[in-house]
Design a protein around this motif. Structure first.
Motif, short mmCIF file in Angstrom:
data_model
loop_
_atom_site.label_atom_id
_atom_site.label_comp_id
_atom_site.label_asym_id
_atom_site.label_seq_id
_atom_site.Cartn_x
_atom_site.Cartn_y
_atom_site.Cartn_z
N TYR A 94 4.80 -12.37 7.48
CA TYR A 94 6.24 -12.15 7.67
C TYR A 94 6.59 -10.66 7.55
O TYR A 94 7.48 -10.16 8.25
CB TYR A 94 7.03 -12.96 6.65
N ALA A 95 5.91 -9.96 6.66
CA ALA A 95 6.16 -8.52 6.50
C ALA A 95 5.84 -7.78 7.80
O ALA A 95 6.59 -6.90 8.23
CB ALA A 95 5.34 -7.97 5.34
N PHE A 96 4.72 -8.12 8.42
CA PHE A 96 4.33 -7.44 9.66
C PHE A 96 5.30 -7.76 10.79
O PHE A 96 5.63 -6.89 11.61
CB PHE A 96 2.90 -7.82 10.04
N ASN A 145 -6.17 -9.00 -12.35
CA ASN A 145 -6.46 -7.59 -12.03
C ASN A 145 -6.03 -7.20 -10.62
O ASN A 145 -6.43 -6.14 -10.14
CB ASN A 145 -7.97 -7.34 -12.17
N LEU A 146 -5.21 -8.03 -9.97
CA LEU A 146 -4.87 -7.75 -8.58
C LEU A 146 -4.11 -6.44 -8.43
O LEU A 146 -4.37 -5.66 -7.52
CB LEU A 146 -4.05 -8.91 -8.00
N ASP A 147 -3.14 -6.19 -9.31
CA ASP A 147 -2.39 -4.93 -9.22
C ASP A 147 -3.30 -3.72 -9.41
O ASP A 147 -3.15 -2.70 -8.73
CB ASP A 147 -1.27 -4.91 -10.27
N CYS A 171 4.01 2.99 10.24
CA CYS A 171 2.66 2.47 10.47
C CYS A 171 1.63 3.07 9.54
O CYS A 171 0.62 2.44 9.24
CB CYS A 171 2.27 2.76 11.93
N ILE A 172 1.89 4.28 9.02
CA ILE A 172 0.85 4.97 8.27
C ILE A 172 0.75 4.49 6.83
O ILE A 172 -0.27 4.68 6.16
CB ILE A 172 1.10 6.50 8.30
N ALA A 173 1.80 3.83 6.30
CA ALA A 173 1.84 3.54 4.87
C ALA A 173 1.70 2.06 4.52
O ALA A 173 1.64 1.73 3.34
CB ALA A 173 3.15 4.07 4.27
N PHE A 174 1.65 1.18 5.50
CA PHE A 174 1.65 -0.25 5.16
C PHE A 174 0.27 -0.77 4.77
O PHE A 174 0.16 -1.78 4.07
CB PHE A 174 2.17 -1.07 6.35
N PRO A 212 6.14 -0.07 2.59
CA PRO A 212 5.71 -0.77 1.37
C PRO A 212 6.81 -1.61 0.74
O PRO A 212 6.53 -2.67 0.16
CB PRO A 212 5.29 0.38 0.44
N LEU A 213 8.07 -1.16 0.86
CA LEU A 213 9.18 -1.96 0.33
C LEU A 213 9.35 -3.26 1.09
O LEU A 213 9.67 -4.30 0.51
CB LEU A 213 10.48 -1.14 0.39
N ILE A 214 9.13 -3.22 2.40
CA ILE A 214 9.20 -4.44 3.21
C ILE A 214 8.07 -5.39 2.85
O ILE A 214 8.25 -6.61 2.74
CB ILE A 214 9.15 -4.10 4.71
N ALA A 215 6.88 -4.82 2.62
CA ALA A 215 5.71 -5.66 2.36
C ALA A 215 5.71 -6.26 0.96
O ALA A 215 5.18 -7.37 0.75
CB ALA A 215 4.44 -4.83 2.57
N ASP A 216 6.30 -5.57 -0.01
CA ASP A 216 6.17 -5.96 -1.41
C ASP A 216 6.58 -7.41 -1.70
O ASP A 216 5.85 -8.12 -2.41
CB ASP A 216 6.98 -5.00 -2.29
N PRO A 217 7.71 -7.93 -1.19
CA PRO A 217 8.08 -9.32 -1.51
C PRO A 217 7.11 -10.35 -0.97
O PRO A 217 7.11 -11.50 -1.44
CB PRO A 217 9.47 -9.48 -0.86
N PHE A 218 6.29 -9.98 -0.01
CA PHE A 218 5.39 -10.95 0.63
C PHE A 218 3.94 -10.82 0.14
O PHE A 218 3.07 -11.56 0.61
CB PHE A 218 5.43 -10.78 2.15
#
Length: 508
Positions: free
Chosen positions: A214-216, A181-183, A31-34, A157-163
């Motif tokens: 979907y990540a959440f 400039n999003l990154d 929960c702390i890193a997403f 973050p690995l779960i969230a990255d593809p989405f």
């Protein structure tokens, strides 16, 4: 080898509760890193500005601090602690499931505030219960506990990255300038400090196109086994209302004796007994400030708490400010590292923090917690000095980042074990130290953000060096208080208190 066999034996005896606290801390890390990686997509979902969405960070962190303080109130009985852990871990899954439906930034901030409360309770109670179980052997298991929070922080973050959206997730005529400039924007966002990012044309109105929901939901599903594990421990201890399983250990005997005693009392005596029990429950909150062997509490008792909290205030503040500003430092002059390459620096930092916690598990077998803290703080100061003296070499920046992650990794669990050892494992230090660390991570990050905005990105290394020196100075002060603390008059450890509170099933 005898020490190893003894610790393994303790672990086997307390296998289920130990695995339960480790799993709950994995939930805490998840929960702390997403929030950082998904914040731009959440901005699109709520159609809010960068300035507004960063308040979600503040809501989570401030309520996390409140939760750490509240978690200290639930230390009197095992039943209270496990019930709060069950509610907190279930709340985190519920928060993950609800976030995709939050279409306004205020609603999202409230939901994240609830998550922060749950995380704070988990942080305090899990640390406190492991210290209660293992006492002088707790350093090894605290290192493992914080390794699990690192695993969760790496996984989300690995779960969230593809989405995450590759282009601006609010489609309008202004997306062309911002999409490239999003990154950079995503890596530059720091809690409650959007700095000068407002010049990017991020639209507030338009068609919202994002798949971050979907990540959440995946994270909510991954976290669901955690409250189930806590529930199984509650069931094993006979603390689930309506279940046929009888309470284990002396807990059942205590309850039976209480029922027999109440049945033999007159109504007046029963009312007086309840009043005394209520009074005792309130006094338990202040048990830390009481002594059975001397009149009054020596000033060194409070000094040890304060010095320990200040060490973690600085060290966790360094962790927060370095992870928040290393990217901005790397992409600006004199290094001017490419945005995509610089984006790996925060991940490298957290990766080596997790690796360091894993390495610290066997190291804590042979080194005392106080010695590990000394090595950690010395390494932090040497690393910052190294980075300050090599400001033009990008490769050495990556080396220094990895080194700093290793040295910071085991500071918190080692400091907690050392301070509780000084105070004879009364458990009071856990709440103070956890709260002090949380305040430092939030306050120093905001302070450094203001300094960087006025003095430039290089100043964040100077601040880190200053905080490292202060942490070392407070640690030296703690060593002095340790020598002054009247250990010959130290209060009884948890064992005596547990027999009153019904926690005897965990005693060895």
């Amino acid at each position: 080898m005898g020490l190893d066999e003894r610790i393994v034996g303790l672990f086997r005896k307390n296998l289920q509760p130990t695995l339960t606290y480790w799993s709950v801390f994995f939930s805490f890390g998840l929960c702390i890193a997403f929030l950082g990686p998904t914040l731009l997509d959440l901005r699109c979902q709520t159609q809010s500005s960068l300035q507004d969405i960063t308040w979600v960070f503040f809501a989570q962190q401030s309520c996390l601090l409140l939760g750490t303080a509240l978690g200290g109130l639930f230390k009197t009985t095992l039943k209270q602690s496990l019930f709060v852990l069950f509610l907190s871990s279930f709340t985190i899954s519920l928060v993950f499931a609800i976030i995709p439906f939050c279409d306004h930034v205020v609603v999202l901030a409230v939901v994240m505030a609830v998550a922060g409360l749950a995380m704070g309770c988990i942080d305090t109670i899990s640390n406190m219960q492991l210290v209660k179980i293992y006492q002088k052997d707790s350093a090894v298991f605290l290192q493992a506990l914080h390794f699990f929070v690192g695993c969760g922080a790496l996984l989300s973050p690995l779960i969230a990255d593809p989405f995450l959206s590759d282009s601006n997730c609010i489609q309008s005529n202004l997306t062309a300038n911002a999409s490239a400039n999003l990154d950079h924007i995503r890596n530059s966002l720091v809690p409650h400090n959007p700095r000068n990012l407002s010049h990017y044309g991020l639209p507030l109105q338009g068609l919202v196109v994002t798949n971050v929901s979907y990540a959440f939901w995946i994270m909510a599903f991954i976290n669901l086994p955690v409250p189930l594990v806590v529930f199984l421990l509650l069931y094993r201890e006979g603390m689930v209302p309506g279940c046929g399983k009888k309470p284990t250990s002396l807990l059942a005997a205590d309850e039976l004796a209480l029922q027999n005693k109440q049945s033999q009392m007159s109504p007046v005596d029963s009312m007086q007994e309840k009043a005394q029990a209520t009074k005792k429950g309130h006094e338990d909150l202040y048990r830390c400030c009481q002594s059975q062997n001397y009149h009054g509490v020596p000033f060194t008792y409070f000094a040890v708490h304060i010095a320990g909290a200040l060490v973690l205030f600085m060290s966790d503040g360094i962790l927060g400010e370095y992870s928040g500003f290393i990217y901005s430092y790397a992409v600006q002059e004199p290094l001017s590292i490419v945005h995509k390459t610089a984006g790996y620096l925060p991940s490298l930092f957290w990766g080596f923090i997790t690796l360091g916690r894993l390495i610290s598990i066997p190291i804590s077998y042979v080194l005392r917690p106080g010695t590990m803290v000394f090595i950690n703080l010395t390494g932090v100061m040497v690393t910052f000095l190294f980075l300050l003296l090599t400001p033009y070499n990008s490769i050495l920046l990556f080396v220094g980042t990895a080194s700093l992650g290793l040295f910071l990794s085991s500071t918190f669990p080692s400091m907690l074990a050392y301070t509780e050892d000084i105070l004879n494992y009364r458990g009071c230090a856990t709440t103070v130290l956890v709260t002090g660390a949380g305040i430092g991570e939030m306050v120093l990050q905001m302070l450094v953000g203001s300094v960087v905005l006025e003095q430039g990105s290089y100043s964040f290394l100077v601040c880190g060096m200053l905080f490292g020196c202060l942490a070392f100075a407070f640690y030296m002060l703690l060593l002095c208080f340790h020598r002054m603390y009247p250990s010959t008059h130290s209060d009884p450890p948890f064992k005596g208190e547990d027999s009153e509170d019904g926690e005897c099933s965990y005693q060895r």
